[in-house]
Design an enzyme around this catalytic site. Sequence first.
Site, PDB file in Angstrom:
ATOM      1  N   ASP A   1     -41.348  11.044 -22.916  1.00 34.70           N
ATOM      2  CA  ASP A   1     -41.564   9.638 -22.563  1.00 34.70           C
ATOM      3  C   ASP A   1     -42.178   9.513 -21.173  1.00 34.70           C
ATOM      4  O   ASP A   1     -42.331  10.498 -20.453  1.00 34.70           O
ATOM      5  CB  ASP A   1     -40.234   8.855 -22.662  1.00 34.70           C
ATOM      6  CG  ASP A   1     -39.056   9.592 -22.025  1.00 34.70           C
ATOM      7  OD1 ASP A   1     -39.290  10.560 -21.284  1.00 34.70           O
ATOM      8  OD2 ASP A   1     -37.911   9.186 -22.254  1.00 34.70           O
TER       9      ASP A   1
ATOM     10  N   ASN B   1     -25.836   4.468 -23.464  1.00 33.06           N
ATOM     11  CA  ASN B   1     -25.823   3.564 -24.626  1.00 33.06           C
ATOM     12  C   ASN B   1     -26.326   4.252 -25.896  1.00 33.06           C
ATOM     13  O   ASN B   1     -26.620   3.594 -26.878  1.00 33.06           O
ATOM     14  CB  ASN B   1     -26.654   2.304 -24.349  1.00 33.06           C
ATOM     15  CG  ASN B   1     -28.133   2.604 -24.141  1.00 33.06           C
ATOM     16  OD1 ASN B   1     -28.540   3.763 -24.139  1.00 33.06           O
ATOM     17  ND2 ASN B   1     -28.932   1.569 -23.977  1.00 33.06           N
TER      18      ASN B   1
ATOM     19  N   HIS C   1     -29.120   6.048 -26.219  1.00 32.82           N
ATOM     20  CA  HIS C   1     -30.571   6.184 -26.413  1.00 32.82           C
ATOM     21  C   HIS C   1     -31.009   7.634 -26.257  1.00 32.82           C
ATOM     22  O   HIS C   1     -30.373   8.421 -25.550  1.00 32.82           O
ATOM     23  CB  HIS C   1     -31.356   5.248 -25.485  1.00 32.82           C
ATOM     24  CG  HIS C   1     -31.463   5.647 -24.047  1.00 32.82           C
ATOM     25  ND1 HIS C   1     -30.885   4.937 -23.022  1.00 32.82           N
ATOM     26  CD2 HIS C   1     -32.122   6.665 -23.446  1.00 32.82           C
ATOM     27  CE1 HIS C   1     -31.181   5.492 -21.864  1.00 32.82           C
ATOM     28  NE2 HIS C   1     -31.934   6.547 -22.091  1.00 32.82           N
TER      29      HIS C   1
ATOM     30  N   GLU D   1     -34.305   2.665 -27.287  1.00 30.25           N
ATOM     31  CA  GLU D   1     -33.101   1.884 -27.037  1.00 30.25           C
ATOM     32  C   GLU D   1     -32.486   1.438 -28.367  1.00 30.25           C
ATOM     33  O   GLU D   1     -33.163   1.439 -29.411  1.00 30.25           O
ATOM     34  CB  GLU D   1     -33.467   0.652 -26.195  1.00 30.25           C
ATOM     35  CG  GLU D   1     -33.942   0.992 -24.788  1.00 30.25           C
ATOM     36  CD  GLU D   1     -32.792   1.367 -23.838  1.00 30.25           C
ATOM     37  OE1 GLU D   1     -31.774   1.922 -24.296  1.00 30.25           O
ATOM     38  OE2 GLU D   1     -32.923   1.100 -22.634  1.00 30.25           O
TER      39      GLU D   1
END
Length: 257
Positions: free
Chosen positions: A65, A134, A136, A141
């Site tokens: 990314d 979370n 990801h 996400e």
Amino acid sequence: MDILIRSDAEGVAAAAADILADYARRGATLGLATGSTPLGTYQELIRLYEAGEVSFADSTAFLLDEYVGLTPEHEQSYHHTIRHEFTAHVDFDDSRVHSPDGTAADPWVAAQEYEQAIIDHGGIDVQLLGIGTNGHIAFNEPGAALNGPTHVDTLQPQTIADNSRFFDRPEDVPIHVLTQGLGTIQRAGHLLLLATGEGKADAIAALAEGPLTTMCPASVLQSHPRATVIVDEAAASKLHHRDYHRFVEENKLPRKN
Ligand code: GLP
């Protein structure tokens, strides 16, 4: 998936570096990750390289990314980070270290081009992954398409807060990112996800023992035929089946896949 539990972060790094070094010795295509978790693994790979035990001369790398808007020279761009932390310290050919173009005039076009570059290259043999608090992976996400391609995503407030430690001010964290999709990631031959520390314990429990759901993007590892999760005791602390995973590894027992 295989879940390997190590006593501490050093043990996680050593186990991950062993696996990645084996791939590099075969000139494999490595999917590299940024974030703080893989740093120990990169240091161990650099040590193995300096000891003459591994070479990356025949390998190619694709990053997961990139932040939209950061130039390659920006200290927090992943283009810069992966070189600073790893590839510039070994014999990686810099022209074979690829990442999405965060400065492209049209990030969506850059996303499509990156997806195509991975396909044209013949795919990724082993993909290293961290995990966000979370759940990801890369910058997918919760809510990301379970089989989506490289795309532009918008960070959640939790991820911006988590990553703000790398920037001078929270408002300096880019909101938009380019990321391999969950589909891109799942096409890699082998997924290798690392996590350390108690702060990742909930995410690891959700990844391994929760439902396969976009609400925990890392849970896609459940459907991959070759996934290895390496965690320290703290990150494993909320796994109900951790004793089973230790038993399987200690006795070299076969797993379902
Ligand atoms: C970022 C990266 C992820 C990484 C995550 C966790 O969001 N895009 O690839 O897994 O951070 O980072 P850390 O390892 O620092 O906890």
